[in-house]
Scaffold this motif. Sequence first.
Motif, PDB file in Angstrom:
ATOM      1  N   PHE A 138       0.824  -1.214   0.000  1.00 11.96           N
ATOM      2  CA  PHE A 138       0.000   0.000   0.000  1.00 11.96           C
ATOM      3  C   PHE A 138       0.860   1.266   0.000  1.00 11.96           C
ATOM      4  O   PHE A 138       0.473   2.286   0.560  1.00 11.96           O
ATOM      5  CB  PHE A 138      -0.983   0.007   1.179  1.00 11.96           C
ATOM      6  CG  PHE A 138      -2.128  -0.945   1.000  1.00 11.96           C
ATOM      7  CD1 PHE A 138      -3.344  -0.503   0.502  1.00 11.96           C
ATOM      8  CD2 PHE A 138      -1.991  -2.289   1.304  1.00 11.96           C
ATOM      9  CE1 PHE A 138      -4.400  -1.380   0.314  1.00 11.96           C
ATOM     10  CE2 PHE A 138      -3.034  -3.183   1.119  1.00 11.96           C
ATOM     11  CZ  PHE A 138      -4.242  -2.724   0.612  1.00 11.96           C
ATOM     12  N   GLN A 139       2.014   1.182  -0.657  1.00 11.14           N
ATOM     13  CA  GLN A 139       2.861   2.357  -0.852  1.00 11.14           C
ATOM     14  C   GLN A 139       2.573   2.929  -2.239  1.00 11.14           C
ATOM     15  O   GLN A 139       2.700   2.227  -3.246  1.00 11.14           O
ATOM     16  CB  GLN A 139       4.347   1.990  -0.743  1.00 11.14           C
ATOM     17  CG  GLN A 139       4.728   1.309   0.561  1.00 11.14           C
ATOM     18  CD  GLN A 139       4.524   2.204   1.759  1.00 11.14           C
ATOM     19  OE1 GLN A 139       5.014   3.324   1.795  1.00 11.14           O
ATOM     20  NE2 GLN A 139       3.806   1.698   2.761  1.00 11.14           N
ATOM     21  N   ALA A 140       2.168   4.201  -2.282  1.00 10.11           N
ATOM     22  CA  ALA A 140       1.873   4.832  -3.566  1.00 10.11           C
ATOM     23  C   ALA A 140       3.168   5.334  -4.196  1.00 10.11           C
ATOM     24  O   ALA A 140       4.076   5.809  -3.504  1.00 10.11           O
ATOM     25  CB  ALA A 140       0.911   5.999  -3.374  1.00 10.11           C
ATOM     26  N   SER A 141       3.240   5.245  -5.515  1.00 11.74           N
ATOM     27  CA  SER A 141       4.406   5.768  -6.213  1.00 11.74           C
ATOM     28  C   SER A 141       4.417   7.290  -6.135  1.00 11.74           C
ATOM     29  O   SER A 141       3.417   7.924  -5.783  1.00 11.74           O
ATOM     30  CB  SER A 141       4.410   5.305  -7.672  1.00 11.74           C
ATOM     31  OG  SER A 141       3.202   5.663  -8.318  1.00 11.74           O
ATOM     32  N   GLU A 142       5.556   7.890  -6.460  1.00 10.15           N
ATOM     33  CA  GLU A 142       5.708   9.337  -6.354  1.00 10.15           C
ATOM     34  C   GLU A 142       4.651  10.056  -7.187  1.00 10.15           C
ATOM     35  O   GLU A 142       4.346   9.657  -8.310  1.00 10.15           O
ATOM     36  CB  GLU A 142       7.104   9.754  -6.826  1.00 10.15           C
ATOM     37  CG  GLU A 142       7.426  11.210  -6.558  1.00 10.15           C
ATOM     38  CD  GLU A 142       8.860  11.569  -6.909  1.00 10.15           C
ATOM     39  OE1 GLU A 142       9.187  12.760  -6.887  1.00 10.15           O
ATOM     40  OE2 GLU A 142       9.637  10.643  -7.209  1.00 10.15           O
ATOM     41  N   GLU A 143       4.078  11.111  -6.615  1.00  7.72           N
ATOM     42  CA  GLU A 143       3.008  11.899  -7.231  1.00  7.72           C
ATOM     43  C   GLU A 143       1.671  11.161  -7.282  1.00  7.72           C
ATOM     44  O   GLU A 143       0.710  11.663  -7.860  1.00  7.72           O
ATOM     45  CB  GLU A 143       3.384  12.371  -8.645  1.00  7.72           C
ATOM     46  CG  GLU A 143       4.614  13.254  -8.716  1.00  7.72           C
ATOM     47  CD  GLU A 143       4.433  14.564  -7.946  1.00  7.72           C
ATOM     48  OE1 GLU A 143       3.333  15.126  -7.988  1.00  7.72           O
ATOM     49  OE2 GLU A 143       5.404  15.016  -7.314  1.00  7.72           O
ATOM     50  N   ASP A 180       1.737  20.975  -0.408  1.00 12.28           N
ATOM     51  CA  ASP A 180       2.215  19.915  -1.296  1.00 12.28           C
ATOM     52  C   ASP A 180       2.936  18.784  -0.578  1.00 12.28           C
ATOM     53  O   ASP A 180       3.507  17.914  -1.238  1.00 12.28           O
ATOM     54  CB  ASP A 180       3.099  20.471  -2.415  1.00 12.28           C
ATOM     55  CG  ASP A 180       2.320  21.299  -3.422  1.00 12.28           C
ATOM     56  OD1 ASP A 180       1.099  21.081  -3.541  1.00 12.28           O
ATOM     57  OD2 ASP A 180       2.912  22.158  -4.087  1.00 12.28           O
ATOM     58  N   ASP A 181       2.939  18.762   0.764  1.00 11.60           N
ATOM     59  CA  ASP A 181       3.414  17.563   1.462  1.00 11.60           C
ATOM     60  C   ASP A 181       2.574  16.383   0.981  1.00 11.60           C
ATOM     61  O   ASP A 181       1.344  16.492   0.849  1.00 11.60           O
ATOM     62  CB  ASP A 181       3.262  17.709   2.976  1.00 11.60           C
ATOM     63  CG  ASP A 181       4.382  18.511   3.608  1.00 11.60           C
ATOM     64  OD1 ASP A 181       5.330  18.860   2.889  1.00 11.60           O
ATOM     65  OD2 ASP A 181       4.307  18.785   4.817  1.00 11.60           O
ATOM     66  N   GLU A 182       3.222  15.259   0.747  1.00  9.64           N
ATOM     67  CA  GLU A 182       2.523  14.106   0.171  1.00  9.64           C
ATOM     68  C   GLU A 182       2.603  12.908   1.101  1.00  9.64           C
ATOM     69  O   GLU A 182       3.670  12.614   1.652  1.00  9.64           O
ATOM     70  CB  GLU A 182       3.129  13.746  -1.191  1.00  9.64           C
ATOM     71  CG  GLU A 182       2.358  12.664  -1.931  1.00  9.64           C
ATOM     72  CD  GLU A 182       2.843  12.479  -3.368  1.00  9.64           C
ATOM     73  OE1 GLU A 182       2.332  11.578  -4.051  1.00  9.64           O
ATOM     74  OE2 GLU A 182       3.727  13.241  -3.797  1.00  9.64           O
ATOM     75  N   ILE A 183       1.470  12.225   1.297  1.00 13.25           N
ATOM     76  CA  ILE A 183       1.437  10.971   2.042  1.00 13.25           C
ATOM     77  C   ILE A 183       1.431   9.837   1.012  1.00 13.25           C
ATOM     78  O   ILE A 183       0.484   9.694   0.240  1.00 13.25           O
ATOM     79  CB  ILE A 183       0.190  10.873   2.934  1.00 13.25           C
ATOM     80  CG1 ILE A 183       0.180  12.005   3.966  1.00 13.25           C
ATOM     81  CG2 ILE A 183       0.143   9.522   3.648  1.00 13.25           C
ATOM     82  CD1 ILE A 183      -1.080  12.040   4.827  1.00 13.25           C
ATOM     83  N   ASN A 184       2.500   9.054   0.994  1.00 12.19           N
ATOM     84  CA  ASN A 184       2.608   7.947   0.052  1.00 12.19           C
ATOM     85  C   ASN A 184       2.354   6.594   0.702  1.00 12.19           C
ATOM     86  O   ASN A 184       2.029   5.629   0.012  1.00 12.19           O
ATOM     87  CB  ASN A 184       3.985   7.947  -0.615  1.00 12.19           C
ATOM     88  CG  ASN A 184       4.217   9.184  -1.464  1.00 12.19           C
ATOM     89  OD1 ASN A 184       4.788  10.160  -0.991  1.00 12.19           O
ATOM     90  ND2 ASN A 184       3.762   9.161  -2.698  1.00 12.19           N
ATOM     91  N   ASP A 185       2.526   6.543   2.019  1.00 11.56           N
ATOM     92  CA  ASP A 185       2.229   5.312   2.752  1.00 11.56           C
ATOM     93  C   ASP A 185       0.742   5.313   3.077  1.00 11.56           C
ATOM     94  O   ASP A 185       0.295   5.934   4.038  1.00 11.56           O
ATOM     95  CB  ASP A 185       3.074   5.246   4.028  1.00 11.56           C
ATOM     96  CG  ASP A 185       2.830   3.963   4.818  1.00 11.56           C
ATOM     97  OD1 ASP A 185       2.019   3.120   4.358  1.00 11.56           O
ATOM     98  OD2 ASP A 185       3.432   3.803   5.883  1.00 11.56           O
ATOM     99  N   LEU A 186      -0.041   4.618   2.240  1.00  7.98           N
ATOM    100  CA  LEU A 186      -1.500   4.620   2.404  1.00  7.98           C
ATOM    101  C   LEU A 186      -1.999   3.414   3.194  1.00  7.98           C
ATOM    102  O   LEU A 186      -3.204   3.221   3.342  1.00  7.98           O
ATOM    103  CB  LEU A 186      -2.177   4.659   1.028  1.00  7.98           C
ATOM    104  CG  LEU A 186      -1.825   5.865   0.151  1.00  7.98           C
ATOM    105  CD1 LEU A 186      -2.644   5.840  -1.125  1.00  7.98           C
ATOM    106  CD2 LEU A 186      -2.025   7.178   0.885  1.00  7.98           C
ATOM    107  N   ARG A 187      -1.079   2.634   3.721  1.00  9.83           N
ATOM    108  CA  ARG A 187      -1.479   1.437   4.475  1.00  9.83           C
ATOM    109  C   ARG A 187      -2.327   1.805   5.680  1.00  9.83           C
ATOM    110  O   ARG A 187      -3.252   1.074   6.058  1.00  9.83           O
ATOM    111  CB  ARG A 187      -0.217   0.684   4.912  1.00  9.83           C
ATOM    112  CG  ARG A 187      -0.469  -0.588   5.714  1.00  9.83           C
ATOM    113  CD  ARG A 187       0.841  -1.324   5.968  1.00  9.83           C
ATOM    114  NE  ARG A 187       1.766  -0.492   6.717  1.00  9.83           N
ATOM    115  CZ  ARG A 187       1.826  -0.458   8.054  1.00  9.83           C
ATOM    116  NH1 ARG A 187       1.001  -1.211   8.764  1.00  9.83           N
ATOM    117  NH2 ARG A 187       2.705   0.303   8.674  1.00  9.83           N
TER     118      ARG A 187
END
Length: 222
Positions: free
Chosen positions: A96-101, A119-126
Amino acid sequence: MSQVSETIDYIENLLSSIDKKVDASPEIQEIENIIKTKIPDNVRNLVQLVKLITDEVDIFCGYELENDQTLLQHYKDAFKKHTVSFFAGNFLDENFQASEECGIKYYDEYSNSQHYSKDDEINDLRLILPLFMASGGYNIVLNLGGKQPGELLAVAQDYYFSVLAPSIEEHLSDLIEGLKSGAYQIGDEGYKQVVYPMSWGARSMVRSGEYFMDEDYEMVKK
């Protein structure tokens, strides 16, 4: 009893109910196995109260609370195409790790967040639980990770998010105080709907008494 008083009583009862110890349903247990994290009692209770919340008072801006079965389905459909799963458009790996952007990105023009910058991004959607859905791809999610675990995030269809409230309890307490002070209103929709901004920063501005929301849900300085 007025609509405002009835709504305050309803929210106070809900607030006193959600932190009671409750056993996880089989579906919640399956989600916990997927995300490798225990889902707190307040979330388990909230999901079990789905019919009560949906039928009596709208305190989540028209968003519909998922039940334990539909919440689990988001995870089961996460890697399938052409589904309504919150995760399906995020190009996730098996963890559940999203790729960049492709994560969810912070934007709030009324921000007062101590934890996010533009523009802080959460990529760990687990640890992102898609608790509420609305038409057009809008969601309210619960963040079990990050710097403020338990925060509610309002996610738009373009995957930008704002902080709706620091926690479920603070969301409910804020509604009570906003209704008591007159900062928040009951919408004239034929049922009890609490009208408030979808951003904690904007909510703070309205509670201060310096701003109000007009009929188009725009912030206006008094």
